[in-house]
Design an enzyme around this catalytic site. Structure first.
Site, PDB file in Angstrom:
ATOM      1  N   GLU A 232     -41.667  19.828  43.498  1.00 20.47           N
ATOM      2  CA  GLU A 232     -42.119  20.564  42.311  1.00 20.47           C
ATOM      3  C   GLU A 232     -40.963  21.458  41.895  1.00 20.47           C
ATOM      4  O   GLU A 232     -40.676  22.458  42.557  1.00 20.47           O
ATOM      5  CB  GLU A 232     -43.368  21.387  42.641  1.00 20.47           C
ATOM      6  CG  GLU A 232     -44.548  20.556  43.116  1.00 20.47           C
ATOM      7  CD  GLU A 232     -45.098  19.630  42.045  1.00 20.47           C
ATOM      8  OE1 GLU A 232     -44.857  19.881  40.849  1.00 20.47           O
ATOM      9  OE2 GLU A 232     -45.749  18.638  42.405  1.00 20.47           O
ATOM     10  N   CYS A 266     -42.489  28.758  36.494  1.00 17.85           N
ATOM     11  CA  CYS A 266     -41.967  27.404  36.253  1.00 17.85           C
ATOM     12  C   CYS A 266     -42.589  26.796  35.012  1.00 17.85           C
ATOM     13  O   CYS A 266     -41.929  26.042  34.304  1.00 17.85           O
ATOM     14  CB  CYS A 266     -42.191  26.519  37.471  1.00 17.85           C
ATOM     15  SG  CYS A 266     -43.892  26.507  38.036  1.00 17.85           S
TER      16      CYS A 266
END
Ligand code: NDP
Length: 488
Positions: A232, A266
């Site tokens: 990720e 993010c």
């Protein structure tokens, strides 16, 4: 013994000291985890669910304490720590409740060549899962792996960022209060070296959340042993605003999406592409709201500090590069950088090759650009190597625009809400990573499929034996012609 010393990024106050795990200590932790994992897997879905729900209840009762630890270690506002913890609690709950449905043994349809057998599918735990986490959301990001890996029956060894060891330790300590036997969930501390050691320690799967650059190093290290990875990584998410959007709702969401956690998110909104007809009105609403945000260390401000000096340098470089190339700051700008803080900065007329338009900034900056159509908005939004999330505000076309975003996740008339939706898979495309956390896919990410075929009767079509006759093969041809030979 070497120590990781954790400090509040705004005040420098020491939060804690934690022994660094070298390669031997990491391997020893993984060995302990392997035995613990066998015990944990043997408990079955019901007992694991009970343990995980007890842990969920404990974390929930102490969520303000965890938010305090988050504030102490990252400087983020207490309210942000509460929101982060709430999303993570949802993950523990969802993973515990759904593991049996998604992973337990089930029968699946048999097909013709082996019609005499029954087909069975189950998802078995890998054994030991290594989880490497970043400093921006040190509760929410690792728990997207840890909760699901545990629910699937694995033991976990977690390496938190060297900037957030106290949060990682808090998570493991509270789990140990609920599961006091074998060390099912351990934490090892250290810098990137400890993370690299975890990749090489013999874990059965490695889940990494962090930057794209480090994700490549993790994948390369794991390639040596063909250790499977879920990665990720970074993002450069865009918001698209159409002419028929509710502009107040869009502006409110854009400001939160861009500046929450001081932009160190993010899936934060870093770019906004806005239909020309409503551009001026939208921009003035966003600037007015962002200008009212407060910045400080006391836990009640809207934005806390930039968590690491290295990240502050990246944010500063992106702002200066954009301005040097002719962009205009309609809020903030060069003077917004006041270490350890960066005040909200909104940039317009940013050239497409500027760092702020192309690379992840990971700070409280927003690039706003006028577009002539939704087609242009999509072309610009998708013109990036990243593909994590994204948002669309509008009515008639919003869902089809969200579908056309090249990303693993998208919201319509909202921002970042996939972060609270534990039932949906989380992850990105391209430079944003590989694999999925959360939801059914996230549970399966931490288990491998095991197929079992059980013969129940003599072969209907005798073919998988050297005892077969010409007549048997003729029967196969006849059966296949009957079953599959017709035109659809
Ligand atoms: P980094 O990549 O710098 O670090 C992530 C973790 O990897 C840290 O624990 C770090 O340790 C460790 N590490 C560093 N080097 C190595 C190595 N060679 N081998 C193994 N592990 C290593 O990321 P940041 O902590 O700076 O986090 C910010 C990034 O995370 C942003 O790019 C953000 O977009 C991304 N992110 C992605 C999310 C997603 O779900 N897609 C969610 C949240 C963040 P140490 O810190 O001790 O150096």
């Amino acid at each position: 013994m070497d120590e990781v010393v954790s400090r509040n990024p705004a005040t420098g106050a020491e939060v804690g000291r934690f022994p660094v795990a070298d390669a031997a200590a990491v391997t020893a932790a993984v060995d302990r985890a392997r035995a613990a994992g066998r015990w944990w897997a043997g408990l079955g879905f019901g007992a694991r669910r009970r343990h995980l729900l007890h842990w969920r209840a404990l974390v929930t009762r102490r969520m303000t304490e965890l938010a305090e630890v988050l504030h102490a270690e990252t400087g983020k506002p207490i309210a942000e720590g509460i929101i982060e913890t709430a999303a993570a609690i949802g993950d523990i709950d969802w993973a515990a409740r759904h593991a049996r449905r998604v992973l337990a043994p089930r029968r699946v349809r048999r097909v013709l060549p082996v019609a005499e057998a029954s087909a069975h599918l189950e998802y078995r735990p890998y054994g030991v899962v290594g989880v490497i986490g970043p400093w921006n959301y040190p509760v929410f990001t690792p728990l997207g792996s840890i909760a699901y890996a545990l629910a699937a029956g694995n033991a976990v060894v977690h390496k938190p960022s060297e900037h957030t060891p106290a949060v990682g330790q808090w998570l493991a300590d509270t789990f140990a209060e609920v599961v006091s036997g074998p060390p099912v969930f351990q934490v090892v501390h250290g810098t990137g070296e400890t993370g690299a050691a975890l990749c090489r320690s013999g874990v059965d799967k490695l889940s990494f959340t962090g930057s794209t650059t480090t994700a490549k190093q993790v994948m390369a290290a794991c390639a040596d042993t063909l250790t499977p990875v879920v990665l990720e990584a970074g993002g450069k998410d865009a918001m698209i605003v159409d002419t028929d959007a509710d502009l107040d709702a869009a502006a409110e969401a854009c400001v939160w999406g861009a500046f929450t956690n001081a932009g160190q998110t993010c899936v934060g909104i870093e770019r906004a592409y806005v239909a020309a007809e409503i551009y001026d009105e939208f921009l003035s609403k966003v600037v007015a709201r962002a200008a009212a945000l407060t910045v400080g260390a006391d836990g009640t401000a809207d934005l806390g500090p930039i968590i690491t000096p290295a990240q502050l340098a990246v944010v500063q470089r992106h702002i200066e590069d954009a301005l040097d190339r002719g962009a205009k700051a309609v809020l903030g700008g060069r003077e917004a950088v006041r270490p350890p803080y960066v005040h909200p900065t909104i940039l317009v007329d940013v050239p497409p090759d500027a760092l702020a338009a192309r690379e992840e900034t990971f700070g409280p900056t927003l690039v706003v650009q006028r577009v002539a159509s939704m087609a242009e908005a999509l072309r610009l939004a998708n013109d990036t190597r990243y593909g994590l999330g994204g948002a669309v505000f509008g009515k008639r076309q919003a869902i089809s625009v969200a579908r056309a975003l090249r990303s693993g996740m998208a919201t319509v008339n909202d921002v970042l809400s996939f972060a609270g939706m534990s039932s949906l898979p989380w992850g990105g495309l391209g430079a944003s990573g590989i694999g999925r956390l959360r939801g059914d896919d996230g549970l399966r990410e931490f288990a491998h499929a095991k197929s079992i075929v059980v013969r129940r009767a003599p072969s209907v079509l005798r073919s998988r034996t050297f005892e077969r006759t010409e007549r048997d093969i003729a029967r196969v041809v006849a059966a296949y012609r009957l079953r599959y030979g017709r035109r659809p």
